[in-house]
Design a protein around this motif. Structure first.
Motif, PDB file in Angstrom:
ATOM      1  N   PRO A 167       0.831  -1.216   0.000  1.00  0.00           N
ATOM      2  CA  PRO A 167       0.000   0.000   0.000  1.00  0.00           C
ATOM      3  C   PRO A 167       0.860   1.259   0.000  1.00  0.00           C
ATOM      4  O   PRO A 167       1.464   1.606   1.015  1.00  0.00           O
ATOM      5  CB  PRO A 167      -0.817  -0.126   1.292  1.00  0.00           C
ATOM      6  N   SER A 168       0.913   1.936  -1.133  1.00  0.00           N
ATOM      7  CA  SER A 168       1.841   3.064  -1.242  1.00  0.00           C
ATOM      8  C   SER A 168       1.408   4.022  -2.344  1.00  0.00           C
ATOM      9  O   SER A 168       1.147   3.595  -3.467  1.00  0.00           O
ATOM     10  CB  SER A 168       3.258   2.548  -1.546  1.00  0.00           C
ATOM     11  N   PHE A 169       1.360   5.295  -2.022  1.00  0.00           N
ATOM     12  CA  PHE A 169       1.166   6.346  -3.004  1.00  0.00           C
ATOM     13  C   PHE A 169       2.520   7.003  -3.260  1.00  0.00           C
ATOM     14  O   PHE A 169       3.258   7.327  -2.318  1.00  0.00           O
ATOM     15  CB  PHE A 169       0.162   7.398  -2.520  1.00  0.00           C
ATOM     16  N   ILE A 223      -9.187  -3.178  -9.477  1.00  0.00           N
ATOM     17  CA  ILE A 223     -10.555  -3.378  -9.948  1.00  0.00           C
ATOM     18  C   ILE A 223     -11.539  -3.071  -8.825  1.00  0.00           C
ATOM     19  O   ILE A 223     -12.568  -2.397  -9.030  1.00  0.00           O
ATOM     20  CB  ILE A 223     -10.736  -4.823 -10.446  1.00  0.00           C
ATOM     21  N   MET A 224     -11.224  -3.539  -7.617  1.00  0.00           N
ATOM     22  CA  MET A 224     -12.098  -3.286  -6.472  1.00  0.00           C
ATOM     23  C   MET A 224     -12.156  -1.786  -6.122  1.00  0.00           C
ATOM     24  O   MET A 224     -13.176  -1.281  -5.670  1.00  0.00           O
ATOM     25  CB  MET A 224     -11.630  -4.088  -5.254  1.00  0.00           C
ATOM     26  N   ALA A 225     -11.052  -1.097  -6.374  1.00  0.00           N
ATOM     27  CA  ALA A 225     -11.035   0.350  -6.120  1.00  0.00           C
ATOM     28  C   ALA A 225     -11.976   1.083  -7.066  1.00  0.00           C
ATOM     29  O   ALA A 225     -12.622   2.063  -6.680  1.00  0.00           O
ATOM     30  CB  ALA A 225      -9.614   0.885  -6.260  1.00  0.00           C
ATOM     31  N   ILE A 226     -12.067   0.632  -8.318  1.00  0.00           N
ATOM     32  CA  ILE A 226     -13.019   1.230  -9.251  1.00  0.00           C
ATOM     33  C   ILE A 226     -14.441   1.002  -8.740  1.00  0.00           C
ATOM     34  O   ILE A 226     -15.286   1.909  -8.754  1.00  0.00           O
ATOM     35  CB  ILE A 226     -12.850   0.639 -10.661  1.00  0.00           C
ATOM     36  N   GLY A 273      -4.064  -4.674   2.800  1.00  0.00           N
ATOM     37  CA  GLY A 273      -3.469  -3.345   2.951  1.00  0.00           C
ATOM     38  C   GLY A 273      -3.568  -2.517   1.688  1.00  0.00           C
ATOM     39  O   GLY A 273      -4.014  -1.364   1.722  1.00  0.00           O
ATOM     40  N   ASP A 274      -3.164  -3.084   0.566  1.00  0.00           N
ATOM     41  CA  ASP A 274      -3.201  -2.353  -0.703  1.00  0.00           C
ATOM     42  C   ASP A 274      -4.639  -2.098  -1.144  1.00  0.00           C
ATOM     43  O   ASP A 274      -4.955  -1.058  -1.738  1.00  0.00           O
ATOM     44  CB  ASP A 274      -2.454  -3.152  -1.773  1.00  0.00           C
ATOM     45  N   LEU A 275      -5.532  -3.039  -0.862  1.00  0.00           N
ATOM     46  CA  LEU A 275      -6.940  -2.852  -1.213  1.00  0.00           C
ATOM     47  C   LEU A 275      -7.538  -1.663  -0.485  1.00  0.00           C
ATOM     48  O   LEU A 275      -8.198  -0.814  -1.102  1.00  0.00           O
ATOM     49  CB  LEU A 275      -7.722  -4.127  -0.872  1.00  0.00           C
TER      50      LEU A 275
END
Length: 361
Positions: A167-169, A223-226, A273-275
């Motif tokens: 999980p990282s921006f 995909i789940m973020a969309i 975490g990333d999700l």
């Protein structure tokens, strides 16, 4: 191209050198992070972009608010960049290091082929190739590690490979804000070198051998973020978002286990975490795409504008592989229908809510 001289003197000499290939947002952010610990080169395929960074010490196109560390070296020639991390038989002073691939999925095969060709030509050795992209190739439906294996076989070359994910921006990593990442590889030496070279008070690095699970988590969370963005754009509330996150995680795990991944991987940084970050964070391009669709904008218009959302690029490939496995991915199917089949955002919600009851697993 003239490059800045690395004048840093406080790097740990035990840390291996690094070259980051690709000067997009994430490649630049990782180069900034690595350069705080070790001798690091950032390569850009765009000479004009690199010249601008040399002059201003800012990547105006991708990270306009972040100044590049003085220690970070910049290079426009791929061969010279790779020489920084290549141990060569006729150069005793050369030292093997890590190549970090900061390119998107679409560019992974071509850049890997070029790097392997350079190693073949020089007879050089590196500690490993590490990719950071997330998704499936739209044409071949291959995951990143499968693409890498194909390229290695074609080049008849043995090089340790691994995935750096979590999980990282990019913006926050470049600014030195805290982040936790996972290095996934079956090669212990590559994992150890990555952890030693990147780990710092700002970056915590965990180790995994489940390359497949890490790759699947990185692909499906987009995909789940969309889907979560669509839900929030429709103002369906916190309950709906929580349901999508939970069922999305189950979908990720179901698909990954069917491919051979470890179920436990999806409870970690590169799964849950990333999700959570990508589906709820305002810097997420996949979430922003979903939000715009939920608020009434046309998916085709948005995609034609060149919005970079890996979830949109790979959802078709995910469904293709899921069908061959006999795996049901209802959220992914709904997202694909909205993006490419003309299903409205509201009808997408109705479709998901009126499915037959199922076990919560």
């Amino acid at each position: 191209m003239t490059t800045p001289v690395n004048t840093a003197t406080d790097h740990d000499t035990d840390n291996c050198p690094v070259v980051v290939v690709g000067a997009g947002a994430w490649g630049t952010a990782l180069a900034c992070a690595f350069s705080r610990n070790t001798s690091t080169v950032l390569w850009s395929r765009d000479p004009a972009q690199l010249e601008q960074m040399v002059q201003t010490r800012i990547n105006a196109r991708y990270l306009p608010q972040t100044r590049l560390p003085d220690a970070l070296m910049l290079e426009a020639d791929l061969h010279r960049a790779l020489a920084h991390v290549t141990e060569r038989p006729n150069q005793p002073a050369s030292r093997a290091g890590l190549v970090i691939l900061g390119t998107p999925m679409a560019g992974l095969p071509a850049i890997t082929e070029k790097i392997l060709a350079d190693l073949q030509a020089t007879g050089g050795r590196i500690l490993g190739l590490i990719w950071t992209c997330k998704g499936l190739d739209a044409q071949s439906a291959k995951l990143p590690h499968e693409i890498m294996q194909t390229e290695l076989e074609a080049a008849d070359k043995t090089v340790p490979i691994g995935a750096l994910s979590g999980p990282s921006f990019a913006k926050e990593v470049a600014q030195g804000l805290p982040v936790a990442l996972t290095i996934a590889s079956e090669n212990e030496a590559l994992c150890e070198a990555t952890i030693q070279t990147l780990h710092s008070p700002h970056v915590r690095v965990y180790q995994s051998t489940d390359v497949l699970g890490v790759s699947v988590g990185g692909a499906l969370k987009n995909i789940m973020a969309i889907a979560c963005g669509i839900s929030d754009g429709l103002e369906l509330g916190d309950n709906a978002r929580a349901a999508l996150l939970t069922r999305g995680l189950a979908e990720m795990r179901r698909f990954g286990v069917a491919l051979g991944a470890q179920a436990s991987t999806f409870a970690g940084l590169t799964g849950l975490g990333d999700l959570v970050l990508t589906a709820t964070g305002d810097l997420s391009r996949n979430r922003q795409l979903g939000l715009a669709i939920g608020q009434g904008q046309s998916p085709q218009v948005l995609l034609n504008q060149g919005i970079t959302a890996e979830g949109a690029r790979c959802v078709g490939a995910v469904l293709e592989r899921a069908r061959t496995l006999g795996v049901n991915l209802p959220i992914s199917e709904a997202v694909h229908a909205v993006l490419f089949e003309g299903l409205s955002a509201q009808d997408c919600v109705t479709q998901l809510m009126t499915r037959d009851p199922a076990r919560d697993i």
